[in-house]
Design a protein around this motif. Structure first.
Motif, short mmCIF file in Angstrom:
data_model
loop_
_atom_site.label_atom_id
_atom_site.label_comp_id
_atom_site.label_asym_id
_atom_site.label_seq_id
_atom_site.Cartn_x
_atom_site.Cartn_y
_atom_site.Cartn_z
N LEU A 1 0.82 -1.22 0.00
CA LEU A 1 0.00 0.00 0.00
C LEU A 1 0.85 1.27 0.00
N HIS A 2 2.12 1.15 0.38
CA HIS A 2 3.03 2.31 0.39
C HIS A 2 3.20 2.89 -1.01
N MET A 3 2.89 2.10 -2.04
CA MET A 3 2.98 2.60 -3.41
C MET A 3 2.14 3.86 -3.59
N ASP A 4 1.00 3.93 -2.91
CA ASP A 4 0.13 5.10 -3.04
C ASP A 4 0.83 6.37 -2.59
N GLU A 5 1.51 6.32 -1.44
CA GLU A 5 2.24 7.49 -0.94
C GLU A 5 3.39 7.86 -1.87
N LEU A 6 4.10 6.86 -2.38
CA LEU A 6 5.22 7.14 -3.27
C LEU A 6 4.76 7.87 -4.53
N ILE A 7 3.70 7.39 -5.14
CA ILE A 7 3.19 8.04 -6.35
C ILE A 7 2.73 9.46 -6.03
N THR A 8 2.04 9.63 -4.90
CA THR A 8 1.54 10.95 -4.53
C THR A 8 2.67 11.93 -4.31
N ARG A 9 3.69 11.54 -3.55
CA ARG A 9 4.75 12.49 -3.19
C ARG A 9 5.70 12.76 -4.36
N HIS A 10 6.05 11.73 -5.12
CA HIS A 10 6.86 12.00 -6.32
C HIS A 10 6.06 12.82 -7.33
N GLY A 11 4.77 12.52 -7.43
CA GLY A 11 3.92 13.27 -8.34
C GLY A 11 3.82 14.73 -7.97
N THR A 12 3.81 15.03 -6.68
CA THR A 12 3.76 16.43 -6.22
C THR A 12 5.01 17.18 -6.66
N ILE A 13 6.17 16.53 -6.60
CA ILE A 13 7.40 17.17 -7.06
C ILE A 13 7.34 17.37 -8.57
N MET A 14 6.86 16.38 -9.29
CA MET A 14 6.74 16.51 -10.74
C MET A 14 5.80 17.66 -11.11
N ASP A 15 4.74 17.85 -10.31
CA ASP A 15 3.78 18.92 -10.58
C ASP A 15 4.41 20.31 -10.57
N LYS A 16 5.47 20.50 -9.76
CA LYS A 16 6.14 21.79 -9.69
C LYS A 16 6.71 22.19 -11.05
N TYR A 17 7.22 21.21 -11.78
CA TYR A 17 7.88 21.48 -13.05
C TYR A 17 6.99 21.13 -14.24
N ASP A 18 5.98 20.34 -14.00
CA ASP A 18 5.13 19.84 -15.07
C ASP A 18 3.67 19.84 -14.59
N PRO A 19 3.11 21.03 -14.34
CA PRO A 19 1.76 21.09 -13.78
C PRO A 19 0.69 20.55 -14.71
#
Length: 501
Positions: free
Chosen positions: A275-293
């Motif tokens: 289930l930790h996969m959910d947190e990983l996708i969310t947190r890495h995705g948040t960083i990606m959003d900064k550069y690729d909204p």
């Protein structure tokens, strides 16, 4: 009673078929013996590819296959794997078992395998120990339809027409086995190398995969995204995907734990880690959003699955392991998470396809068996290309030991082009069944199909002597009440219910 509330009027992102992709590395018996036996083998084959394995994989609707690695990719020199097989260079597979790699399975063989499977191709290039020229020439060899040294060489080796390369990985795990690089150094190398991964056919562009993080290395994601997007306006094709690798180790990286010998606490610990996969996708995705909204860069989870201690008596470098009901739940949980994050996750690859880690098939000589993970992926194939629907579960308890609690039920829901709604549910409990009331808002539906993968024994697995201990079966423990469906999910089960008007 738990309730699954589905808003079939709210379609979200498309669940790309490639989320259900696979990975085949030159590792252990994945390719050799597992997929490829050679044209002269007594095992039935077509152009060297095992007929039983190919037919089983076609039933999964395999959408994409990644090759040749993995760590092997950044030591692989593609010219060693072309031309007459008797003259191909031999090498030591330093990463996996120290065995001789004879390069009899190379570019032509991989493309032939993908042709037989009818799937897209994902080729992983060598950035760690290879050159820009080597990578550029490989792309030219595979995809250029014209007169050039590499296109002419391909034709000399028996393939007149170019192939499609759908996805190209510019290096693999360059934070570790791919060169032990810093994120900034790798990102600058990525910018340079990807420049020469040319689109020779503008109508069939190669989509490029940048090496992303290992598990929760958010520093890597930040550094790579910042460096790649520094001093450069967005240009389509510069970076199409950023990868993420995550394996479930029940007892940690060093010990890992047995694939078949575990207790209830370890069951919940393992599923908690899945289930930790959910947190990983969310947190890495948040960083990606900064550069690729605008989410032009997809996330590519091209290595995922359970990694246990290898089976006793096998080569520890071959990573051969069994596959139990617990792995069926890991697959169900993870695929539901990918579906729910399909606005960002666009590619994924289970590691690995045959005989390695959480594989879907195991082989022994001329025998082959399907694992519990195979049967879950077969059920979930209906999500491929469908639209994610808004859904949520209420009224569920958390279960398991305090440190490793998990929700009793996880789910995802999609609707295909024909209006058929696919509901996939997991009961993570090993103690009790769970009733779930499925609520749909647009009137009455009828159940078109319902299937289940389970066994009352959480250790149950398929062997060559008993190949059908854990298989996909019809599921009938449900009833329709007032337009809703009430399903009773057995303990440790993965269930699919498909409904239509």
């Amino acid at each position: 009673m738990a309730k699954l509330i589905i808003n079939e009027n709210k379609e979200l992102s498309t669940i790309e078929p490639e989320i259900y992709g696979h990975f085949s590395e030159h590792l252990g018996r994945c390719i050799y013996e597992g997929i490829y036996v050679g044209e002269n083998s007594d095992i039935p084959n077509v152009n060297g590819m095992r007929t039983d394995v190919v037919e089983a994989l076609k039933e999964l609707k395999v959408p994409m296959l990644r090759w040749p690695g993995g760590c092997f990719a950044d030591e692989y020199h593609w010219k060693d794997g072309i031309g007459p097989k008797e003259t191909r260079k031999k090498m030591i597979n330093t990463h996996w078992g120290g065995v001789v790699e004879d390069n009899s399975f190379g570019t032509h063989e991989f493309m032939e395998l993908c042709r037989q499977l009818g799937c897209k191709t994902y080729v992983n290039g060598n950035l760690g120990s290879g050159t820009v020229q080597e990578m550029s020439e490989w792309v030219e060899y595979m995809t250029f339809n014209g007169i050039s040294p590499m296109a002419d060489l391909r034709k000399e080796n028996g393939h007149e027409e170019p192939w499609n390369v759908d996805f190209f990985g510019v290096g693999n795990e360059n934070w570790g086995c791919g060169g032990n690089m810093t994120p900034e150094f790798y990102a600058n190398e990525y910018r340079r190398y990807q420049t020469y991964v040319r689109n020779y056919d503008p109508e069939k562009p190669i989509k490029k995969v940048c090496c992303g993080a290992n598990v929760d290395d958010y520093f890597w994601t930040e550094g790579v995204m910042k460096t790649c997007f520094s001093h450069a306006e967005w240009a389509h094709g510069f970076m199409d995907y950023l990868s993420l690798h995550y394996y479930v180790h029940p007892e940690g990286w060093e010990i890992k734990g047995s694939s078949t010998d575990f207790d209830g606490d370890v069951w919940y610990k393992t599923l908690n880690k899945a289930l930790h996969m959910d947190e990983l996708i969310t947190r890495h995705g948040t960083i990606m959003d900064k550069y690729d909204p605008e989410k032009k860069v997809g996330m590519c989870v091209d290595e995922w699955g359970a990694w246990y201690t290898c089976e006793p008596g096998t080569n520890p470098g071959f990573l051969y392991q069994q596959n139990t009901v617990r792995d069926a739940l890991i697959a169900g949980i993870t695929l539901n998470i990918f579906n729910k994050h399909s606005d960002r996750v666009k590619i994924a690859a289970l590691a690995q396809m045959v005989n390695v880690l959480q594989s879907v098939l195991l082989t022994e000589g001329d025998k082959m068996i399907k694992t519990p993970t195979y049967h879950v992926m077969h059920m979930y194939r209906h999500h491929q290309g469908a639209k994610l629907l808004e859904s949520s579960v209420t009224g569920i308890d958390e279960i398991g030991p305090d440190e490793w609690k998990v929700p009793k039920v996880t789910e995802s829901v999609s609707k295909d082009k024909d209006g058929v709604i696919t509901i996939t549910l997991n009961n993570l409990s090993i103690e009790a069944a769970e009733e779930v009331e499925i609520q749909l808002s647009n009137g009455e539906y009828k159940v078109a199909e319902s299937r289940i993968v389970t066994n009352s024994d959480m250790h149950a697995h398929n062997t060559f002597e008993a190949p059908e201990e854990v298989v996909e079966k019809d599921f009938a423990d449900y009833e329709v009440k007032n337009g809703n469906i009430v399903a009773k999910l057995p303990a440790n089960s993965v269930v699919e219910i498909r409904v239509q008007k």
